[in-house]
Each structure stands twice: as C-alpha cells, then as structure tokens.
Design a protein around this motif. Structure first.
Motif, PDB file in Angstrom:
ATOM      1  N   LEU A  11       0.779  -1.054  -0.019  1.00 30.93           N
ATOM      2  CA  LEU A  11      -0.004   0.026  -0.021  1.00 30.93           C
ATOM      3  C   LEU A  11       1.051   1.408   0.207  1.00 30.93           C
ATOM      4  O   LEU A  11       1.795   1.257   0.794  1.00 30.93           O
ATOM      5  N   VAL A  12       0.628   2.011  -0.798  1.00 25.63           N
ATOM      6  CA  VAL A  12       1.535   3.351  -0.867  1.00 25.63           C
ATOM      7  C   VAL A  12       0.433   4.537  -1.437  1.00 25.63           C
ATOM      8  O   VAL A  12      -0.483   4.301  -2.137  1.00 25.63           O
ATOM      9  N   GLN A  13       0.756   5.674  -0.715  1.00 28.22           N
ATOM     10  CA  GLN A  13      -0.038   6.945  -1.053  1.00 28.22           C
ATOM     11  C   GLN A  13       0.299   7.278  -2.738  1.00 28.22           C
ATOM     12  O   GLN A  13       1.479   6.950  -3.396  1.00 28.22           O
ATOM     13  N   ALA A  14      -0.557   8.033  -3.291  1.00 30.50           N
ATOM     14  CA  ALA A  14      -0.199   8.600  -4.754  1.00 30.50           C
ATOM     15  C   ALA A  14       0.821   9.520  -4.834  1.00 30.50           C
ATOM     16  O   ALA A  14       1.304  10.192  -3.675  1.00 30.50           O
ATOM     17  N   GLY A  15       1.742   9.380  -5.753  1.00 31.81           N
ATOM     18  CA  GLY A  15       2.957   9.835  -5.742  1.00 31.81           C
ATOM     19  C   GLY A  15       4.344   9.149  -5.327  1.00 31.81           C
ATOM     20  O   GLY A  15       5.322   9.541  -5.595  1.00 31.81           O
ATOM     21  N   GLY A  16       3.958   8.137  -4.750  1.00 30.96           N
ATOM     22  CA  GLY A  16       4.797   7.281  -3.973  1.00 30.96           C
ATOM     23  C   GLY A  16       5.571   6.381  -5.011  1.00 30.96           C
ATOM     24  O   GLY A  16       5.211   6.269  -6.217  1.00 30.96           O
ATOM     25  N   GLN A 116       0.053  -7.656  -4.805  1.00 29.18           N
ATOM     26  CA  GLN A 116      -0.999  -6.534  -4.887  1.00 29.18           C
ATOM     27  C   GLN A 116      -0.292  -5.421  -4.536  1.00 29.18           C
ATOM     28  O   GLN A 116       0.436  -5.190  -3.714  1.00 29.18           O
ATOM     29  N   VAL A 117      -0.751  -4.323  -5.503  1.00 31.60           N
ATOM     30  CA  VAL A 117      -0.247  -3.118  -5.296  1.00 31.60           C
ATOM     31  C   VAL A 117      -1.608  -1.896  -5.177  1.00 31.60           C
ATOM     32  O   VAL A 117      -2.534  -2.259  -5.863  1.00 31.60           O
ATOM     33  N   THR A 118      -1.661  -1.386  -4.057  1.00 32.12           N
ATOM     34  CA  THR A 118      -2.644  -0.606  -3.843  1.00 32.12           C
ATOM     35  C   THR A 118      -2.314   0.988  -3.715  1.00 32.12           C
ATOM     36  O   THR A 118      -1.277   1.154  -2.789  1.00 32.12           O
ATOM     37  N   VAL A 119      -2.875   1.691  -4.275  1.00 27.96           N
ATOM     38  CA  VAL A 119      -2.051   3.151  -4.278  1.00 27.96           C
ATOM     39  C   VAL A 119      -3.610   4.013  -3.845  1.00 27.96           C
ATOM     40  O   VAL A 119      -4.639   3.850  -4.439  1.00 27.96           O
ATOM     41  N   SER A 120      -3.365   4.541  -2.842  1.00 26.41           N
ATOM     42  CA  SER A 120      -4.403   5.465  -2.039  1.00 26.41           C
ATOM     43  C   SER A 120      -4.124   6.729  -2.504  1.00 26.41           C
ATOM     44  O   SER A 120      -3.181   7.484  -2.669  1.00 26.41           O
ATOM     45  N   SER A 121      -5.513   7.652  -2.527  1.00 23.28           N
ATOM     46  CA  SER A 121      -5.593   8.887  -3.076  1.00 23.28           C
ATOM     47  C   SER A 121      -5.567   9.851  -2.032  1.00 23.28           C
ATOM     48  O   SER A 121      -5.416   9.439  -0.653  1.00 23.28           O
TER      49      SER A 121
END
Length: 121
Positions: A11-16, A116-121
C-alpha cells in the motif's frame, strides 16, 4: 519448468514509489523474455512492460511510460519493475511472466502468483 515469485507489492500513497521483484528459478530462466502484467478488479489483464532476455529491448504500455522502469539481473535470475509517481489507477494485482517476447499474454508460458499493489489517493 520455470517458477516465478513476485514480491514488493503493498500500500502506497499517490505519488509514491514501489519496486517489484520477480525471482525466477528453474531451467534457463534467463533465456526467456520477462513481462509484467497487471489486473485490476473487474478488468482484463493488461501488459505493463516487457524486457527481452538480454535486457536490451524494453517495451512499456502508455500508462507506464515515464513512470515505470523494467530491468533484469540475469546473474540473480530476477526481473524488477520500478514504479514511481504511482496513481490510484495503478492499483491492481501485478504478475510477472516468462516466455517469448511479445505484447500479448498468450506467448508467456510461466506466471507468478501475483502481488497486490494498492495506491491510495
């Protein structure tokens, strides 16, 4: 027979950024082209990037150009996908695959289980 094991998702934030790795084992894995595919929920699997056996030829989907970098270390039987400036639309299960160099999934004979790659906004 080639076995593939992906790692590095999360899990990573947008831009990461994230770096995915795919460790290959089995017969002459370095002789195969390696591809990274992804599949988002409710969508078809799509090619992200592919690299030929020597590492000299690479292809990126338009969605990956300028943000993702594929590389391979044949001495370590490992292929990498460096993903920068991640966006929520990059959220998916990412698979690595080994086979003949192409942009279509049908030429890849061996597949990993996915990460799994999850990108949070």
């Amino acid at each position: 027979q080639v076995q593939l094991q992906e790692s590095g998702g999360g899990l990573v934030q947008a831009g990461g950024s994230l770096r995915l790795s795919c460790a290959a084992s089995g017969r002459t894995s370095s002789s195969y082209a390696m591809g990274w595919f992804r599949q988002a929920t409710g969508k078809e699997r799509e090619l992200v990037s592919v690299i030929n056996p020597s590492g000299g030829i690479k292809y990126y989907a338009d969605s990956a150009k300028g943000r993702f970098t594929i590389s391979r270390d044949n001495a370590k039987n490992t292929v990498y996908l460096q993903m920068n400036n991640l966006k929520p639309e990059d959220t998916a299960v990412y698979y690595c695959a080994a086979g003949s160099y192409s942009r279509g999934s049908s030429t890849y004979d061996y597949w990993g289980q996915g990460t799994q790659v999850t990108v949070s906004s």
